[in-house]
Design an enzyme around this catalytic site. Structure first.
Site, PDB file in Angstrom:
ATOM      1  N   TRP A 102      68.584   7.046  87.200  1.00  0.00           N
ATOM      2  CA  TRP A 102      69.956   6.645  87.869  1.00  0.00           C
ATOM      3  C   TRP A 102      69.525   5.300  87.569  1.00  0.00           C
ATOM      4  O   TRP A 102      70.710   4.454  88.033  1.00  0.00           O
ATOM      5  CB  TRP A 102      69.793   7.713  89.527  1.00  0.00           C
ATOM      6  CG  TRP A 102      70.375   8.341  89.618  1.00  0.00           C
ATOM      7  CD1 TRP A 102      70.078   9.985  89.963  1.00  0.00           C
ATOM      8  CD2 TRP A 102      71.629   9.528  89.700  1.00  0.00           C
ATOM      9  NE1 TRP A 102      70.346  10.742  90.138  1.00  0.00           N
ATOM     10  CE2 TRP A 102      71.270  10.744  89.619  1.00  0.00           C
ATOM     11  CE3 TRP A 102      72.452   8.496  88.836  1.00  0.00           C
ATOM     12  CZ2 TRP A 102      72.374  11.587  89.834  1.00  0.00           C
ATOM     13  CZ3 TRP A 102      73.885   9.208  88.924  1.00  0.00           C
ATOM     14  CH2 TRP A 102      73.620  10.702  88.849  1.00  0.00           C
ATOM     15  N   ASP A 172      68.320   2.207  96.112  1.00  0.00           N
ATOM     16  CA  ASP A 172      69.248   3.090  95.741  1.00  0.00           C
ATOM     17  C   ASP A 172      68.192   4.216  96.683  1.00  0.00           C
ATOM     18  O   ASP A 172      66.936   4.437  95.946  1.00  0.00           O
ATOM     19  CB  ASP A 172      69.578   3.514  94.801  1.00  0.00           C
ATOM     20  CG  ASP A 172      69.930   5.044  94.050  1.00  0.00           C
ATOM     21  OD1 ASP A 172      70.389   5.526  95.210  1.00  0.00           O
ATOM     22  OD2 ASP A 172      70.384   5.758  93.115  1.00  0.00           O
ATOM     23  N   LYS A 196      72.732  14.342 100.331  1.00  0.00           N
ATOM     24  CA  LYS A 196      71.193  15.107 100.171  1.00  0.00           C
ATOM     25  C   LYS A 196      70.534  14.779 101.555  1.00  0.00           C
ATOM     26  O   LYS A 196      70.035  16.455 102.064  1.00  0.00           O
ATOM     27  CB  LYS A 196      70.393  14.974  98.783  1.00  0.00           C
ATOM     28  CG  LYS A 196      71.126  14.277  97.771  1.00  0.00           C
ATOM     29  CD  LYS A 196      70.411  13.001  97.018  1.00  0.00           C
ATOM     30  CE  LYS A 196      71.137  12.801  95.701  1.00  0.00           C
ATOM     31  NZ  LYS A 196      71.413  13.771  95.196  1.00  0.00           N
TER      32      LYS A 196
HETATM   33  C1  LIG Z   1      68.943   8.710  93.013  1.00  0.00           C
HETATM   34  C2  LIG Z   1      70.422   8.717  93.223  1.00  0.00           C
HETATM   35  N1  LIG Z   1      71.797   7.728  92.955  1.00  0.00           N
HETATM   36  C3  LIG Z   1      72.853   7.843  92.821  1.00  0.00           C
HETATM   37  C4  LIG Z   1      73.392   9.002  92.499  1.00  0.00           C
HETATM   38  C5  LIG Z   1      74.655   8.897  92.694  1.00  0.00           C
HETATM   39  O1  LIG Z   1      74.688   9.508  94.223  1.00  0.00           O
HETATM   40  P1  LIG Z   1      76.598   9.714  93.916  1.00  0.00           P
HETATM   41  O2  LIG Z   1      77.163  11.468  92.851  1.00  0.00           O
HETATM   42  O3  LIG Z   1      76.680   9.938  95.550  1.00  0.00           O
HETATM   43  O4  LIG Z   1      77.355   8.397  93.122  1.00  0.00           O
HETATM   44  C6  LIG Z   1      72.310  10.347  93.365  1.00  0.00           C
HETATM   45  C7  LIG Z   1      72.559  11.370  92.996  1.00  0.00           C
HETATM   46  O5  LIG Z   1      72.164  12.418  92.735  1.00  0.00           O
HETATM   47  C8  LIG Z   1      71.182   9.847  92.948  1.00  0.00           C
HETATM   48  O6  LIG Z   1      69.800  10.937  93.436  1.00  0.00           O
END
Ligand SMILES: Cc1ncc(COP(=O)(O)O)c(C=O)c1O
Length: 360
Positions: A102, A172, A196
């Protein structure tokens, strides 16, 4: 009906009490004779939902008054772009700490906007760990330092955040927001997809220090924090159902005793499963280094891919859902967000011990 042992990484388990309340109110929201989904987003009834979600977020996370709370769409993934679009000064660049896939995605999007330096990375060692604070170095004049507080895929979590002084720290927190107490005033901006710990997918929470919100006419309207901050996240139609469910999850969190109580419960749940790993004499191997272990996503492998497949099959037969590791890492992963009950973690730990005893 028995509820599934749901260890999905997101969308993930929601509190049963929340689902029951939503079910009860589904056709007739507070005497309106309409479902919450059918209310105008400008109506009095919906305004109360919207305001409640905001107020509970502020109360539970102790968000200071000099921070704005935004309820947006586009997931955490859109924040990978909105953060640099709004906050990256091209003359200064921005600094990112790489701790998993991520963070890599966040970097990829930031690079489209301006120069990016990597302040630290644990990629070379397979993202087993969070970098020691002493190994993180950013340009003193950088626009901001960005980190991923919990690495959903690798199962690592920051225990202590870097002190960035006057440089905004951006996190994030998609996979550990509200799982433990944090000092919001340490951050310039926090973002998290709700799916989550906070509710269903469809709403993204952004918490931003007010002085970082700038009016920039060159930005597309919907990509500007200023647009959403100046309209109370009602510039356009918000995801009303997702925000309603968010408000119910926040109420549930408060009823549980708030974030500090949830943190204790999360520690106990994680310990059950980490103990099953640590007491298995090497049958289960945790992916994360001990001092970087996540209390949200527990990643582990078995001695062979055959045993991993057998474990996942037998677990599925016993009703455990979502235990396969992310496709990029393999192995197993148990995601134990706030709403996953203690008894489900206990059942998994027992299953792991039983499986080890019959297969080693
Ligand atoms: C740490 C983290 N950042 C970003 C995301 C991406 O999120 P989204 O699907 O809401 O764009 C996730 C999704 O699992 C994640 O775990």
């Amino acid at each position: 009906m028995a509820r599934a042992y749901n260890f999905n990484a997101g969308p993930a388990a929601l509190p049963e009490e929340v689902l029951l309340k939503a079910q009860k109110e589904f056709l007739d929201f507070e005497g309106s004779h309409m479902s919450v989904m059918e209310l105008s987003h400008r109506s009095k009834e919906y305004s109360q939902v919207h305001d409640k979600a905001n107020a509970l977020l502020r109360e539970l996370m102790e968000i200071p008054e000099n921070y704005e709370i935004l309820l947006l769409q586009g997931g955490a993934s859109l924040q990978f772009s909105m953060v640099p679009l709004n906050l990256l000064d091209r003359n200064l660049g921005a600094s990112y700490i790489l701790t998993g896939s991520w963070s890599e995605k966040a970097v990829k999007e930031a690079k489209r906007i301006g120069p990016v330096e990597i302040a630290a990375s644990t990629k070379a060692s397979g993202y087993h760990a969070i970098p020691p604070l002493a190994n993180i170095h950013w340009n003193k004049e950088t626009s901001y330092v960005h980190l991923t507080s919990n690495n959903t895929i690798y199962g690592t979590q920051w225990q202590e955040y870097p002190q960035t002084g006057h440089i905004p720290l951006i996190a994030d927190m998609s996979s550990d927001i509200m799982s433990k107490k944090i000092d919001v005033s340490r951050f310039g901006l926090i973002y998290a997809g709700a799916q989550k710990n906070l509710g269903p997918s469809g709403v993204t929470v952004v918490i931003i220090r007010k002085d970082l919100i700038k009016k920039d006419e060159s930005l597309p309207t919907m990509l500007s924090y200023h647009t959403h901050a100046s309209s109370g996240s009602l510039y356009n139609t918000p995801p009303t159902l997702a925000i309603y469910l968010l408000s119910l999850v926040l109420e549930w969190t408060k009823d549980k005793g708030g974030v500090s109580q949830i943190e204790k419960l999360n520690q106990q749940k994680a310990k059950l499963i980490y103990d099953a790993i640590d007491e298995s004499n090497g049958f289960y191997t945790g992916h994360a280094d001990r001092d970087s272990r996540s209390n949200m996503n527990i990643t582990f492998t078995l001695p062979s891919s055959e045993l991993t497949d057998k474990f996942l099959q037998e677990a599925a037969d016993e009703g455990f859902i979502g235990l396969s590791g992310h496709r990029s890492v393999g192995g197993c992963r148990a995601s134990i967000y706030n709403a996953v009950p203690h008894e489900h973690c206990l059942a998994l730990a027992e299953f792991m011990k039983k499986f080890k005893n019959t297969n080693s």
